[in-house]
Design an enzyme around this catalytic site. Structure first.
Site, short mmCIF file in Angstrom:
data_model
loop_
_atom_site.label_atom_id
_atom_site.label_comp_id
_atom_site.label_asym_id
_atom_site.label_seq_id
_atom_site.Cartn_x
_atom_site.Cartn_y
_atom_site.Cartn_z
N ARG A 1 0.84 -1.20 0.00
CA ARG A 1 0.00 0.00 0.00
C ARG A 1 0.88 1.25 0.00
NH1 ARG A 1 -4.79 1.28 4.36
NH2 ARG A 1 -3.12 0.91 5.88
N ASP B 1 -3.72 2.52 14.44
CA ASP B 1 -2.92 3.11 13.37
C ASP B 1 -3.48 4.48 13.07
OD1 ASP B 1 -5.18 2.70 11.83
OD2 ASP B 1 -4.26 1.25 10.47
#
Length: 524
Positions: free
Chosen positions: A155, A438
């Site tokens: 990603r 996160d």
């Protein structure tokens, strides 16, 4: 265009010699020169757009026409569980060995974009692809790949994030160009030669034209590197409210390169808050009450499955943020049961796979999908004609049950502060209170604080949420954290800068677009 990079903080010799090569930097310059103007125009268009209220009239024909995305590749048709994490060398090995079908190596939300993390992470991915990656801990424990490791996916950063250490004409290039460009430049042919492919996850998109830009980047890259069209395959995270209204259009734009959509649940909650931040009817209760079973989240998930399968694409479930405890048996039991329930629900709803954040829950998620899939690699052929989701259902945040509590506010304050501290210290994913936090989960915490102040929400203790109340709770929570970790750890966590960032992203008159944009200026 000439791309230059800073050597400070110092990079290891191998990164400079094998990753940041003149040829690789020239390729990044090509990406910047060809596509950066469109990128900046699309980012400007985001700021001018109103929050979505309905599906687009202009793309009605795309939604009604009969078309399909490219079929799955045989080497990665079974995606029933994917694990995610940053590109840290030890973590890459553990994730690839976890038993998951795929590992998404993350240069975005699970990663703090220090120069070393972003640049040296590519060395780890090269070694992972070659099967030579090893790591030896300070205690002398050696880590190496097992047989049949997970399939690698990567990603890159979203369109909005810069990379200050790579510049063209004294301005930064896009983090997306760096992460994507270095990865495919060094590894596209490697992967294809091994029977795999450059598999990507694309984050934070808000419009189908942003997907069209990625598609054009892929086509140019395939030509430039001499690999076949459609070699690059990408799953798009539907993690913004505008993108939820354009799932079909995003798949259509990427159809040659598409590998489906993912229900990026945590950023999606943040996007709901951000999109309608000034509307009192969209105030959400405590973060822990905003589950996938509440009306607006359930509608979003069902629409994603139905849309993907109608177009022959993978529908990937969301992140299980719960992580087991190896010290607290009761907490461990609760985490396992919660993950099991979540994954059973996703598999039963038609998702083809899902995400987890910790190796200890891979087997739990696998069993949930094994029970539904059996020997089938996926359930793309399972259509959902029963699903008919309206714009009103996607926007039904006001029907979310739950309360705004003192515990919820204090929890948001503690999580947001601790996560920012970890991020500024170079860690983009951190276990806090048995949850893997996160950037996406931290965005929920800090935006809820802002939203509750903005609308003067009332807590369960009768107090009104104000800037002054948040500052009082902040002082009290920081005292608890400092007492728990000790003075040495506290000072290493950059508390003054952490507090400055925290106050900027929670207490201002306007809600900053992303906390990572504010915090990035402190990374150096």
């Amino acid at each position: 265009m000439t791309v230059e990079y800073t050597s400070l903080p110092e990079l290891d010799e191998r990164t400079r010699a094998e990753v940041l090569t003149p040829e690789a930097l020239a390729f990044l310059g090509e990406l910047h020169g060809r596509f950066n103007t469109r990128r900046t125009e699309l980012l400007a268009a985001r700021r001018e757009r109103m929050a979505p209220e309905d599906f687009l009239l202009e793309t009605h024909d795309v939604r009604e026409d009969d078309w399909q995305v490219a079929p799955p590749r045989p080497d990665y048709a079974d995606r029933r569980v994917e694990i995610t994490g940053p590109t840290d060398r030890k973590l890459v090995i553990n994730a690839l060995n976890s038993g998951a079908k795929g590992f998404m190596a993350d240069f975005e939300d699970a990663n703090s974009p220090t120069w070393k993390n972003q640049a040296e992470g590519h060395v780890n991915l090269i070694d992972a692809i070659e099967g030579t990656i090893t790591y030896e801990s300070s205690e002398g424990k050696r880590y190496a790949l097992k047989e049949n490791p997970a399939t690698l996916l990567v990603r890159p950063r979203g369109w909005h994030l810069p990379e200050n250490h790579l510049t063209v004409n004294d301005g930064p290039i896009a983090g997306a160009f760096m992460d994507f460009g270095l990865y495919v430049f060094h590894n596209a042919k490697r992967l294809l030669a091994k029977g795999s492919a450059p598999y990507l996850y694309l984050p934070k998109m808000e419009h189908f034209l942003e997907a069209r830009l990625w598609n054009d980047v892929f086509t140019f890259t395939e030509d430039a590197l001499g690999v076949g069209h459609g070699s690059i395959r990408a799953t798009v995270l539907i993690e913004t409210l505008p993108a939820a209204f354009q799932m079909e259009e995003i798949l259509f734009e990427l159809r040659e390169h598409s590998y489906g959509l993912n229900a990026g649940r945590w950023d999606y909650i943040f996007s709901m808050i951000k999109s309608y931040r000034n509307e009192p009817g969209f105030v959400l209760p405590d973060r822990t009450d905003v589950k996938m079973t509440v009306p607006f989240m359930r509608s979003y998930a069902e629409l994603l499955v139905a849309t993907c399968h109608r177009r022959g694409a993978f529908a990937m479930g969301g992140m299980a943020a719960l992580i087991p405890s190896r010290k607290d048996a009761e907490a461990n039991k609760r985490a396992i049961e919660a993950v099991e329930e979540d994954k059973r629900r996703e598999a039963g709803a038609g998702f083809d796979g899902t995400w987890v954040a910790h190796p200890d829950v891979v087997s739990v998620a696998l069993k949930a999908f094994d029970d539904v899939l059996g020997d089938k690699p996926n359930q793309i052929d399972r259509q959902r004609p029963d699903v008919s989701v309206t714009a009103a259902q996607l926007l039904d945040a006001g029907a979310t049950p739950g309360a705004i509590t003192e515990a919820g506010l204090r929890g948001n304050i503690a999580v947001a502060f601790q996560y920012i501290s970890f991020w500024l210290s170079g860690r983009g994913a951190a276990g806090i209170n048995n949850l893997m936090e996160d950037a996406a989960t931290a965005e929920i915490s800090r935006s809820q604080i802002w939203q509750w102040i903005r609308h003067r929400s009332t807590l369960d203790n009768g107090a009104t949420v104000t800037r002054e109340l948040v500052l009082r709770y902040l002082d009290e929570e920081l005292a608890k954290i400092r007492g728990a970790v000790g003075d040495d750890v506290w000072e290493k966590g950059r508390p003054a800068e952490t507090r400055e960032v925290f106050e900027k992203v929670t207490l201002g008159d306007e809600l900053p677009e992303f906390l990572t944009l504010v915090a990035y200026e402190k990374l150096g």
